[in-house]
Enzyme design. Structure first.
Site, mmCIF file in Angstrom:
data_model
loop_
_atom_site.group_PDB
_atom_site.id
_atom_site.type_symbol
_atom_site.label_atom_id
_atom_site.label_comp_id
_atom_site.label_asym_id
_atom_site.label_seq_id
_atom_site.Cartn_x
_atom_site.Cartn_y
_atom_site.Cartn_z
ATOM 1 N N THR A 163 0.794 -1.192 0.069
ATOM 2 C CA THR A 163 0.012 -0.075 0.018
ATOM 3 C C THR A 163 0.854 1.290 0.072
ATOM 4 O O THR A 163 1.304 1.574 -1.140
ATOM 5 C CB THR A 163 -0.757 -0.079 1.287
ATOM 6 O OG1 THR A 163 -0.386 -0.340 2.329
ATOM 7 C CG2 THR A 163 -1.803 -1.049 1.072
ATOM 8 N N LYS A 189 4.142 -7.014 4.020
ATOM 9 C CA LYS A 189 3.742 -5.528 3.750
ATOM 10 C C LYS A 189 3.364 -4.842 4.859
ATOM 11 O O LYS A 189 3.057 -5.452 5.889
ATOM 12 C CB LYS A 189 2.642 -5.373 2.639
ATOM 13 C CG LYS A 189 1.227 -5.954 3.070
ATOM 14 C CD LYS A 189 0.478 -4.909 4.015
ATOM 15 C CE LYS A 189 0.463 -3.603 3.301
ATOM 16 N NZ LYS A 189 -0.420 -2.699 4.120
ATOM 17 N N THR A 200 -0.880 -2.594 10.469
ATOM 18 C CA THR A 200 -1.638 -2.971 9.205
ATOM 19 C C THR A 200 -0.451 -3.524 8.396
ATOM 20 O O THR A 200 0.452 -2.943 8.050
ATOM 21 C CB THR A 200 -1.754 -1.449 8.475
ATOM 22 O OG1 THR A 200 -2.962 -0.959 8.828
ATOM 23 C CG2 THR A 200 -1.923 -1.671 7.087
ATOM 24 N N GLU A 286 6.046 4.896 7.431
ATOM 25 C CA GLU A 286 5.669 5.959 6.558
ATOM 26 C C GLU A 286 6.440 7.014 6.904
ATOM 27 O O GLU A 286 6.493 7.424 7.830
ATOM 28 C CB GLU A 286 4.399 6.342 6.514
ATOM 29 C CG GLU A 286 3.398 5.094 6.064
ATOM 30 C CD GLU A 286 1.882 5.183 6.321
ATOM 31 O OE1 GLU A 286 1.102 4.598 5.408
ATOM 32 O OE2 GLU A 286 1.545 5.872 7.220
ATOM 33 N N ASN A 408 -0.180 10.505 5.291
ATOM 34 C CA ASN A 408 -1.343 10.187 5.783
ATOM 35 C C ASN A 408 -2.577 11.214 5.717
ATOM 36 O O ASN A 408 -3.596 10.974 5.815
ATOM 37 C CB ASN A 408 -1.279 9.640 7.304
ATOM 38 C CG ASN A 408 -0.664 8.287 7.401
ATOM 39 O OD1 ASN A 408 -1.298 7.261 7.207
ATOM 40 N ND2 ASN A 408 0.661 8.243 7.637
ATOM 41 N N THR A 413 -6.701 9.966 -1.369
ATOM 42 C CA THR A 413 -6.575 10.620 -2.588
ATOM 43 C C THR A 413 -5.687 10.193 -3.627
ATOM 44 O O THR A 413 -4.690 9.391 -3.346
ATOM 45 C CB THR A 413 -6.293 12.265 -2.442
ATOM 46 O OG1 THR A 413 -5.025 12.390 -1.806
ATOM 47 C CG2 THR A 413 -7.627 12.728 -1.533
#
EC number: 2.3.1.35
Length: 413
Positions: A163, A189, A200, A286, A408, A413
């Site tokens: 992702t 992942k 996640t 991230e 985040n 979008t």
């Protein structure tokens, strides 16, 4: 690609260069683009040529996603047997009610029809945006290509499950059991919404070893407790987390169990794979620029050691300081203090990148420039000695950068 092995004197197994989820005998993997993401692969699968023992552990988030509910039910009905797994990214199929469950079961059925196996031998997984129904026309297109050799590459599978990840994460190792070569492969992942109790993240492990489902589940649960459950990126726990392992018995040796003379060798190799994958997730947090490892020793209990490690690595103030390359050890001892675990400041000793900063609860003078130089490295280590017992644990996380908010703030979008 030809696999190459490298052996370390530290291990009783070999790390296979370019090893992957399909490196163990009898496994194939693939992935393709079906339109869930704009221009990246988003649908992947793993297939074993023979029925495999299987086990899984799942998120502790009470909003458990439909694929997890279906896979958990499937493993119960099949008594821990699987032959295939299918996974999509970009859509979590979570918070989708009965339709989400029906869609996951329909996916199982389509895969089973293509592979000519029972649907109860197919696991399903999803990751991505929560609250949207799966576009089943696109999912069906993916299932229709599962047997297409053009898409049957492990690299494609590794890409399809991502992702917000910035890189693929995979490994394979080999070892000898009863004189025969056994292989363990893994792919995972995970980048954001990562927190102990699974994050996640999806992790898949395959092996051609001969091991029964009950033993496999015990091993997976034990390994997960000190690997995947010891990582954090942002303190959020996902609805879709799952670690699933399949062992297809392709290598004929004495069935592995705790009574097998080489059981510990297999356990060490399995734990190494899980640790490698867990650290790869933490490293790819991230916006992350640094991997943080927190080693806690001298705790009164394993639970205390784990909780203190996770508390430190979860602290946004600690993470921000590491990003800023600031040796603000006060944030570390503050996290230790509010962890809720038994500590004695007068017995507590802390090192940052092997440089003492706290001794018996007192600040230690250190060379600021030398410390600053070490904090520019990609790996940062915090060592905490509590001086109260013999329990120890390690937690993994990453720093907190400006890019975390940027990523985040625009995830949908």
């Amino acid at each position: 690609m030809k696999h190459q092995e490298t052996t370390s004197q530290q291990y009783n197994f070999s790390i296979i260069k370019h090893g992957d989820i399909s490196t163990p005998q009898g496994f194939t993997a693939g992935g393709m683009h079906i339109g869930l993401r704009a221009n990246k692969k988003d649908f992947g699968w793993i297939y074993s040529s023979s029925l495999a023992s299987a086990a899984a552990v799942y998120t502790l988030n009470q909003f458990k996603a439909a694929p997890l509910i279906v896979t958990e039910d499937t493993l119960q009905k099949s008594k821990g047997k699987l032959q295939a797994l299918v996974v999509n990214s970009a859509n979590a199929n979570s918070c989708t009610g009965q339709q989400g469950i029906d869609d996951a079961r329909q996916t199982q059925t389509w895969v089973a029809q293509q592979l000519q196996i029972p649907s109860e031998h197919v696991a399903v997984a999803s990751t991505g945006v929560i609250g949207e129904y799966l576009p089943m026309d696109k999912i069906k297109t993916g299932t229709e290509h599962i047997k297409d050799a053009n898409f049957a590459t492990p690299g494609a599978f590794n890409e399809a499950i991502l992702t917000t990840d910035t890189c693929t994460k995979h490994i394979a190792v080999s070892l000898k059991i009863d004189g025969k070569t056994v292989t363990i492969g893994g792919s995972t992942k995970g980048s954001g919404m990562i927190h102990p109790n699974m994050a996640t993240m999806l992790a898949f492990i395959t092996t051609d070893a001969s091991i029964e489902s009950n033993t496999l589940h015990q091993l997976l649960k034990s390994s997960t407790d000190h690997t995947f459950n010891m990582i954090t990126v942002d303190g959020d726990t996902s609805t879709n987390d799952m670690v699933l392992v399949m062992a297809n018995h392709q290598v004929e040796h004495q069935i592995l169990s705790q009574d097998h003379p080489q059981w510990e060798t297999f356990v060490d190799a399995f734990n190494f794979v899980c640790t490698f994958l867990a650290k790869a997730i933490a490293r790819d947090g991230e916006g992350a620029t640094k991997l943080i490892s927190v080693n806690v020793s001298g705790a009164k209990s394993i639970s205390d050691a784990r909780k203190i490690g996770k508390t430190i690595v979860s602290s946004n103030l600690v993470k921000s300081a590491i990003f800023g390359e600031d040796a603000n050890f006060g944030r570390i001892i503050t996290a230790i203090g509010y962890s809720g675990c038994e500590i004695d400041p007068n017995c507590t000793y802390v090192q940052l990148n092997q440089i003492p900063v706290v001794d018996k609860g007192m600040a230690v003078l250190f060379d600021e420039q030398a410390m600053s130089n070490t904090l520019t490295h990609e790996n940062v280590t915090i060592d905490v000695q509590l001086g109260l017992g013999n329990a120890a644990a390690t937690a993994y996380g990453c720093d907190l950068s400006y890019d975390y908010v940027r990523i985040n703030a625009s995830y949908r979008t």
